[in-house]
Motif scaffolding. Structure first.
Motif, PDB file in Angstrom:
ATOM      1  N   ASN A 144      18.791  16.351 -44.500  1.00 12.81           N
ATOM      2  CA  ASN A 144      18.592  16.931 -45.830  1.00 12.81           C
ATOM      3  C   ASN A 144      18.131  15.934 -46.888  1.00 12.81           C
ATOM      4  N   THR A 145      17.423  14.916 -46.468  1.00 15.12           N
ATOM      5  CA  THR A 145      16.862  13.963 -47.429  1.00 15.12           C
ATOM      6  C   THR A 145      15.518  14.467 -47.936  1.00 15.12           C
ATOM      7  N   ILE A 146      14.759  15.120 -47.074  1.00 14.74           N
ATOM      8  CA  ILE A 146      13.485  15.710 -47.464  1.00 14.74           C
ATOM      9  C   ILE A 146      13.673  17.226 -47.460  1.00 14.74           C
ATOM     10  N   ILE A 147      13.448  17.820 -48.620  1.00 17.21           N
ATOM     11  CA  ILE A 147      13.685  19.252 -48.791  1.00 17.21           C
ATOM     12  C   ILE A 147      12.435  19.918 -49.371  1.00 17.21           C
ATOM     13  N   ARG A 148      12.426  21.235 -49.344  1.00 18.91           N
ATOM     14  CA  ARG A 148      11.354  21.975 -50.003  1.00 18.91           C
ATOM     15  C   ARG A 148      11.588  21.897 -51.509  1.00 18.91           C
ATOM     16  N   ASP A 149      10.549  21.565 -52.230  1.00 17.35           N
ATOM     17  CA  ASP A 149      10.640  21.332 -53.672  1.00 17.35           C
ATOM     18  C   ASP A 149      10.570  22.655 -54.431  1.00 17.35           C
ATOM     19  N   PRO A 150      11.678  23.084 -55.032  1.00 17.75           N
ATOM     20  CA  PRO A 150      11.681  24.364 -55.756  1.00 17.75           C
ATOM     21  C   PRO A 150      10.748  24.364 -56.972  1.00 17.75           C
ATOM     22  N   CYS A 206       7.364  14.534 -41.724  1.00 15.07           N
ATOM     23  CA  CYS A 206       8.283  13.658 -42.459  1.00 15.07           C
ATOM     24  C   CYS A 206       9.731  14.117 -42.274  1.00 15.07           C
ATOM     25  N   MET A 207       9.934  15.436 -42.313  1.00 21.82           N
ATOM     26  CA  MET A 207      11.285  15.969 -42.108  1.00 21.82           C
ATOM     27  C   MET A 207      11.769  15.680 -40.691  1.00 21.82           C
ATOM     28  N   LYS A 208      10.849  15.762 -39.760  1.00 18.86           N
ATOM     29  CA  LYS A 208      11.189  15.566 -38.350  1.00 18.86           C
ATOM     30  C   LYS A 208      11.611  14.127 -38.053  1.00 18.86           C
ATOM     31  N   LYS A 244      18.908  10.599 -51.425  1.00 19.60           N
ATOM     32  CA  LYS A 244      19.563  10.168 -50.196  1.00 19.60           C
ATOM     33  C   LYS A 244      18.663   9.246 -49.370  1.00 19.60           C
ATOM     34  N   CYS A 245      17.408   9.113 -49.793  1.00 22.06           N
ATOM     35  CA  CYS A 245      16.435   8.276 -49.084  1.00 22.06           C
ATOM     36  C   CYS A 245      16.949   6.833 -48.972  1.00 22.06           C
ATOM     37  N   ILE A 246      16.819   6.267 -47.764  1.00 21.76           N
ATOM     38  CA  ILE A 246      17.257   4.881 -47.535  1.00 21.76           C
ATOM     39  C   ILE A 246      16.061   3.938 -47.374  1.00 21.76           C
TER      40      ILE A 246
END
Length: 86
Positions: free
Chosen positions: A58-64, A50-52, A8-10
């Motif tokens: 929801n473009t930056i998420i915790r990496d499972p 970065c999330m802030k 989703k990153c632009i």
């Protein structure tokens, strides 16, 4: 756990300069986060900057794929920023 930038990153360039660990860089198509350098801002801030600053939800998420406890993130921070004092 490290963070992950989704498709989703632009490419708005907001996250990269905010990362205190220099974990974010431009990949082939979108920005990427280096899991070896990402501490989710533990040791620097109360929440990942970065999330802030990301304008897309929801473009930056915790990496499972990179699960780490707060203690592990803190240890990584110490190695990245204070290795000369250990």
């Amino acid at each position: 756990m490290a963070l992950l930038i989704t498709k989703k990153c632009i490419n708005c360039d907001m996250c990269e300069p905010e990362c205190p660990n220099q974990a974010i860089s431009m990949g082939m198509d979108i920005y990427e986060i280096d899991a070896e350098r990402c501490t989710e801002c533990v040791g620097h801030y109360d929440e990942p900057t970065c999330m802030k600053v990301c304008p897309i939800d929801n473009t930056i998420i915790r990496d499972p794929a990179h699960l780490e406890s707060n203690e592990q993130l803190w240890d990584k921070f110490v190695v990245l920023h204070h290795a000369d004092k250990i």
